[in-house]
Structure formats: structure tokens, C-alpha cells
Design a protein around this motif. Structure first.
Motif, PDB file in Angstrom:
ATOM      1  N   ILE A  69      17.236  21.243  35.525  1.00 40.67           N
ATOM      2  CA  ILE A  69      17.588  21.123  34.034  1.00 40.67           C
ATOM      3  C   ILE A  69      18.370  22.069  33.253  1.00 40.67           C
ATOM      4  O   ILE A  69      18.704  23.315  33.908  1.00 40.67           O
ATOM      5  CB  ILE A  69      16.104  21.186  33.174  1.00 40.67           C
ATOM      6  N   GLY A  70      19.013  22.202  32.370  1.00 45.01           N
ATOM      7  CA  GLY A  70      19.871  22.823  31.410  1.00 45.01           C
ATOM      8  C   GLY A  70      19.227  23.354  30.193  1.00 45.01           C
ATOM      9  O   GLY A  70      18.071  22.827  29.963  1.00 45.01           O
ATOM     10  N   LEU A  91      32.356  19.964  29.170  1.00 42.70           N
ATOM     11  CA  LEU A  91      32.406  20.211  30.614  1.00 42.70           C
ATOM     12  C   LEU A  91      33.498  21.199  30.939  1.00 42.70           C
ATOM     13  O   LEU A  91      33.341  21.851  31.907  1.00 42.70           O
ATOM     14  CB  LEU A  91      32.696  18.920  31.360  1.00 42.70           C
ATOM     15  N   GLN A  92      34.358  21.486  29.963  1.00 44.96           N
ATOM     16  CA  GLN A  92      35.418  22.340  30.188  1.00 44.96           C
ATOM     17  C   GLN A  92      34.929  23.683  29.693  1.00 44.96           C
ATOM     18  O   GLN A  92      35.872  24.655  29.859  1.00 44.96           O
ATOM     19  CB  GLN A  92      36.739  21.628  29.514  1.00 44.96           C
ATOM     20  N   ILE A  93      33.981  23.887  28.989  1.00 43.43           N
ATOM     21  CA  ILE A  93      33.685  25.353  28.646  1.00 43.43           C
ATOM     22  C   ILE A  93      33.049  26.073  29.693  1.00 43.43           C
ATOM     23  O   ILE A  93      31.928  25.745  30.259  1.00 43.43           O
ATOM     24  CB  ILE A  93      32.830  25.208  27.436  1.00 43.43           C
ATOM     25  N   GLU A  94      33.626  27.149  30.170  1.00 42.02           N
ATOM     26  CA  GLU A  94      33.150  28.076  31.130  1.00 42.02           C
ATOM     27  C   GLU A  94      33.087  27.231  32.222  1.00 42.02           C
ATOM     28  O   GLU A  94      32.121  27.131  33.190  1.00 42.02           O
ATOM     29  CB  GLU A  94      31.909  28.680  31.070  1.00 42.02           C
ATOM     30  N   PRO A  95      34.255  26.392  32.824  1.00 39.29           N
ATOM     31  CA  PRO A  95      33.942  25.426  33.945  1.00 39.29           C
ATOM     32  C   PRO A  95      33.820  26.141  35.386  1.00 39.29           C
ATOM     33  O   PRO A  95      33.137  25.691  36.216  1.00 39.29           O
ATOM     34  CB  PRO A  95      35.392  24.761  33.883  1.00 39.29           C
ATOM     35  N   PHE A  96      34.327  27.305  35.392  1.00 35.07           N
ATOM     36  CA  PHE A  96      34.469  28.284  36.717  1.00 35.07           C
ATOM     37  C   PHE A  96      32.917  28.621  36.958  1.00 35.07           C
ATOM     38  O   PHE A  96      32.339  28.506  38.067  1.00 35.07           O
ATOM     39  CB  PHE A  96      35.185  29.443  36.676  1.00 35.07           C
ATOM     40  N   SER A  97      32.187  28.953  35.880  1.00 36.02           N
ATOM     41  CA  SER A  97      30.767  29.546  36.008  1.00 36.02           C
ATOM     42  C   SER A  97      29.925  28.510  36.428  1.00 36.02           C
ATOM     43  O   SER A  97      28.845  28.399  36.970  1.00 36.02           O
ATOM     44  CB  SER A  97      30.369  30.118  34.718  1.00 36.02           C
ATOM     45  N   LYS A  98      30.183  27.105  35.510  1.00 35.92           N
ATOM     46  CA  LYS A  98      29.356  26.109  35.730  1.00 35.92           C
ATOM     47  C   LYS A  98      29.399  25.593  37.026  1.00 35.92           C
ATOM     48  O   LYS A  98      28.468  24.974  37.877  1.00 35.92           O
ATOM     49  CB  LYS A  98      29.830  24.979  34.882  1.00 35.92           C
ATOM     50  N   ASN A  99      30.696  25.643  37.855  1.00 38.44           N
ATOM     51  CA  ASN A  99      30.913  25.095  39.170  1.00 38.44           C
ATOM     52  C   ASN A  99      30.070  26.065  40.188  1.00 38.44           C
ATOM     53  O   ASN A  99      29.291  25.607  40.835  1.00 38.44           O
ATOM     54  CB  ASN A  99      32.427  25.165  39.436  1.00 38.44           C
ATOM     55  N   LEU A 100      30.264  27.266  40.044  1.00 35.49           N
ATOM     56  CA  LEU A 100      29.372  28.325  40.710  1.00 35.49           C
ATOM     57  C   LEU A 100      27.932  28.135  40.643  1.00 35.49           C
ATOM     58  O   LEU A 100      27.120  28.083  41.773  1.00 35.49           O
ATOM     59  CB  LEU A 100      29.610  29.674  40.356  1.00 35.49           C
ATOM     60  N   LEU A 101      27.456  27.903  39.473  1.00 32.92           N
ATOM     61  CA  LEU A 101      26.119  27.554  39.283  1.00 32.92           C
ATOM     62  C   LEU A 101      25.417  26.107  39.875  1.00 32.92           C
ATOM     63  O   LEU A 101      24.563  26.308  40.351  1.00 32.92           O
ATOM     64  CB  LEU A 101      25.621  27.560  37.748  1.00 32.92           C
ATOM     65  N   GLY A 102      26.284  25.335  39.766  1.00 30.17           N
ATOM     66  CA  GLY A 102      26.256  23.846  40.361  1.00 30.17           C
ATOM     67  C   GLY A 102      25.955  24.121  42.054  1.00 30.17           C
ATOM     68  O   GLY A 102      25.204  23.513  42.491  1.00 30.17           O
ATOM     69  N   SER A 130      22.584  17.905  31.369  1.00 27.92           N
ATOM     70  CA  SER A 130      23.282  19.044  31.291  1.00 27.92           C
ATOM     71  C   SER A 130      24.580  19.180  31.853  1.00 27.92           C
ATOM     72  O   SER A 130      24.785  18.710  33.168  1.00 27.92           O
ATOM     73  CB  SER A 130      22.498  20.321  31.918  1.00 27.92           C
ATOM     74  N   THR A 131      25.728  19.415  31.182  1.00 24.13           N
ATOM     75  CA  THR A 131      27.029  19.532  31.738  1.00 24.13           C
ATOM     76  C   THR A 131      26.896  20.493  32.896  1.00 24.13           C
ATOM     77  O   THR A 131      27.824  20.413  33.635  1.00 24.13           O
ATOM     78  CB  THR A 131      27.902  20.088  30.667  1.00 24.13           C
ATOM     79  N   MET A 132      26.260  21.542  32.881  1.00 21.28           N
ATOM     80  CA  MET A 132      26.020  22.488  33.901  1.00 21.28           C
ATOM     81  C   MET A 132      25.280  21.776  35.184  1.00 21.28           C
ATOM     82  O   MET A 132      25.953  21.990  36.479  1.00 21.28           O
ATOM     83  CB  MET A 132      25.109  23.901  33.633  1.00 21.28           C
ATOM     84  N   VAL A 133      24.535  20.930  34.893  1.00 19.96           N
ATOM     85  CA  VAL A 133      23.772  20.234  36.059  1.00 19.96           C
ATOM     86  C   VAL A 133      24.523  19.403  36.755  1.00 19.96           C
ATOM     87  O   VAL A 133      24.631  19.034  37.918  1.00 19.96           O
ATOM     88  CB  VAL A 133      22.388  19.637  35.755  1.00 19.96           C
ATOM     89  N   ASN A 134      25.601  18.765  35.891  1.00 13.67           N
ATOM     90  CA  ASN A 134      26.409  17.765  36.524  1.00 13.67           C
ATOM     91  C   ASN A 134      27.700  18.277  37.354  1.00 13.67           C
ATOM     92  O   ASN A 134      28.257  17.472  37.727  1.00 13.67           O
ATOM     93  CB  ASN A 134      27.241  17.165  35.374  1.00 13.67           C
ATOM     94  N   PHE A 135      27.524  19.540  37.775  1.00 15.19           N
ATOM     95  CA  PHE A 135      28.365  20.026  38.681  1.00 15.19           C
ATOM     96  C   PHE A 135      27.702  20.191  40.339  1.00 15.19           C
ATOM     97  O   PHE A 135      28.204  20.448  41.114  1.00 15.19           O
ATOM     98  CB  PHE A 135      28.699  21.530  38.528  1.00 15.19           C
ATOM     99  N   ILE A 136      26.300  19.672  40.068  1.00  9.86           N
ATOM    100  CA  ILE A 136      25.344  19.774  41.418  1.00  9.86           C
ATOM    101  C   ILE A 136      25.988  18.610  42.283  1.00  9.86           C
ATOM    102  O   ILE A 136      26.051  19.035  43.442  1.00  9.86           O
ATOM    103  CB  ILE A 136      24.011  19.755  41.221  1.00  9.86           C
ATOM    104  N   PRO A 137      25.995  17.360  41.729  1.00  8.72           N
ATOM    105  CA  PRO A 137      26.311  16.140  42.844  1.00  8.72           C
ATOM    106  C   PRO A 137      27.389  16.520  43.798  1.00  8.72           C
ATOM    107  O   PRO A 137      27.363  15.944  44.976  1.00  8.72           O
ATOM    108  CB  PRO A 137      26.732  15.149  41.844  1.00  8.72           C
ATOM    109  N   GLN A 138      28.632  16.811  43.500  1.00  8.71           N
ATOM    110  CA  GLN A 138      30.000  17.157  44.198  1.00  8.71           C
ATOM    111  C   GLN A 138      29.463  17.937  45.581  1.00  8.71           C
ATOM    112  O   GLN A 138      30.264  17.856  46.631  1.00  8.71           O
ATOM    113  CB  GLN A 138      30.945  17.767  43.562  1.00  8.71           C
ATOM    114  N   TYR A 139      28.218  18.761  45.519  1.00 14.72           N
ATOM    115  CA  TYR A 139      28.036  19.641  46.751  1.00 14.72           C
ATOM    116  C   TYR A 139      26.736  18.865  47.693  1.00 14.72           C
ATOM    117  O   TYR A 139      26.230  19.626  48.137  1.00 14.72           O
ATOM    118  CB  TYR A 139      27.517  20.902  46.191  1.00 14.72           C
ATOM    119  N   LEU A 140      26.465  17.751  46.965  1.00  6.80           N
ATOM    120  CA  LEU A 140      25.420  16.766  47.906  1.00  6.80           C
ATOM    121  C   LEU A 140      25.820  15.660  48.794  1.00  6.80           C
ATOM    122  O   LEU A 140      24.989  15.269  49.385  1.00  6.80           O
ATOM    123  CB  LEU A 140      24.421  16.405  46.869  1.00  6.80           C
TER     124      LEU A 140
END
Length: 254
Positions: A170-171, A72-83, A101-111
Motif C-alpha cells: 500500500i501507499g 507518477l512523474q513526481i520523484e519517479p526515480f525514487s518510486k522506481n527504486l521502491l517498486g 498508489s503511484t508508488m506501488v504501480n512501479f512494482i508490476p514491471q518487475y514481476l
């Protein structure tokens, strides 16, 4: 209480409890989520804490977290933007599926402000979603995979047929001209069953996945409707993806 006093209090809390998430900071110190996030960034920049999914931990505790959490810590800024970009595609009353996907898991905080129904087999997605008063959550049953923090097995795949998803997120482990790749055989069977029940399939992939093969070819491009990424696709990928009529959303980092 000013920020400096609050940061000291957060560190004192961590000494006892090892971790704290955004919701706990908001409730304990009566601050907004934006303020809580700024506090987390401040402490992280000082190397006093380590980011975890949904919050922070003292460094010594974070070392015990499994490989999945470390990814989850790899490219966290990009993952957060994509989420965030993905969450903006979700409307009230949508029935959506969120991948492990670790990337998809940044979506819920914005829901948290959306009245949506979410189906997932990700433990971390559920953890984040339970902090929202409006989301209805379905978690698929099966065997808990402790390292990747998700539920898997035949019963999880079988349950997918009960849903008709408005959107599926999906990731991927890699994208090549041949299609979408994954690291585990189980993933490809699960994804293939999942997309049968989806009206719109959205793939989240940062630039590190471009032209990257992995062990198993999971999905053809004909399965994907939208790709959300953080950089312009290489010419070879852009050509084949455009040929398949896939919408490409490049998230602006500025």
C-alpha cells in the motif's frame, strides 16, 4: 538497426499513435526490455518525449493525461527504486494485493518472471501485468474512477474477504507520529478492510510523506509490518516506528 535509427523510428511511430510502451518497443524492434528502457531514457533526456506509466508519449498528448498520471512523474526515480525493492519481496506462488498508489504501480514491471497471483483495483497495475505471461490477475469490480484510474465502491471492498493475502503493498498520503494518513475518506475504509485479510502489510513511502498530515487518519502503526522508503526516517518517526516493531527498508540510490 542501430540505436539512432531505432530512436527515429520510435518518434515516427509516436507521430501516428501518440504513445508507445516498453512491450511494444521490444516487439516492434526485437530488443530486450533493458534496451527499450535505455531508448526511453535517451529520448526523455532530449526532451523529445514525456514519460508515462509503462512507456512514453509525445508531449502534446501527455498534457491530456489526468492528475493521477501526472503524479507518477513526481520523484519517479525514487518510486522506481521502491517498486523494485518491493517486488524483490514477492515470491513465486504468492497471493499479493497491489494498491492504487503511484508508488506501488512501479512494482508490476518487475514481476514478469514470477508466477504470482495479483489482486488489484488499479487500472494501471492491470495494464502492466497483462504484459506478463506468468502473472494471474484479479481485478476488483465496482465503479471506475477516471481521474485516479481505479475501481472503487462497495463491491470492491466486499470482494476482499474472499482472499487471504501473503503480502499487501500500500501507499500513503502522509506519515506522522500518529499513524498513516490518506486524502480520501473512501481510502481509509478500504485499507482497514484490506489489512484484515493480509499476513504481511508493506507500506511504500518516499521522503516527501514524512511528517505530513492529510485529511484522514487511516491506519495505526500496529497495522504495518514493513516500511520501504528512500531516505532515513526523521528521529521522531524512527522512534515511534521502531517502538512498534516495524521493519524499515531504506533503498540505496547508489
Amino acid at each position: 538497426m542501430n540505436q539512432e535509427e531505432r530512436l527515429i523510428s520510435i518518434l515516427n511511430y509516436l507521430e501516428l499513435h501518440k504513445t508507445i510502451n516498453i512491450k511494444q518497443i521490444c516487439e516492434k524492434f526485437n530488443v530486450s526490455r533493458d534496451t527499450a528502457r535505455r531508448d526511453i531514457v535517451n529520448l526523455t533526456n532530449q526532451n523529445l518525449v514525456t514519460r508515462t506509466y509503462g512507456g512514453i508519449a509525445i508531449p502534446s498528448f501527455h498534457k491530456q493525461i489526468e492528475d493521477y498520471q501526472e503524479r507518477l512523474q513526481i520523484e519517479p526515480f525514487s518510486k522506481n527504486l521502491l517498486g523494485k525493492a518491493a517486488a524483490n519481496m514477492i515470491n513465486d506462488s504468492d497471493l499479493v494485493y497491489l494498491d492504487i498508489s503511484t508508488m506501488v504501480n512501479f512494482i508490476p514491471q518487475y514481476l514478469e518472471s514470477k508466477e504470482v497471483t495479483v489482486v488489484t483495483n488499479s487500472i494501471d497495475c492491470v495494464y502492466e501485468l497483462v504484459q506478463s505471461d506468468k502473472a494471474t490477475i484479479h481485478i476488483l469490480g465496482g465503479i471506475v474512477n477516471k481521474s485516479s484510474r481505479h475501481v472503487s465502491g462497495y463491491s470492491a471492498i466486499e470482494k476482499l474477504s474472499d482472499f487471504n493475502f501473503n503480502k499487501v503493498f500500500i501507499g500513503t498520503a502522509g506519515i506522522t507520529e500518529d499513524g498513516i494518513y490518506y486524502g480520501f475518506e473512501e481510502d481509509i475504509y478500504f485499507k482497514r478492510e484490506l489489512i484484515k485479510n493480509a499476513n504481511h502489510v508493506i507500506l511504500l513511502a518516499d521522503y516527501t510523506k514524512f511528517n505530513k498530515h492529510h485529511k484522514y487518519k487511516g491506519l495505526p502503526y500496529s497495522s504495518i509490518h514493513t516500511i520501504i522508503t528512500d531516505k532515513t526516517l526523521p528521529d521522531n518517526l524512527n522512534k515511534v516506528i521502531s517502538k512498534n516493531g516495524i521493519e524499515i527498508k531504506v533503498v540505496n540510490k547508489e
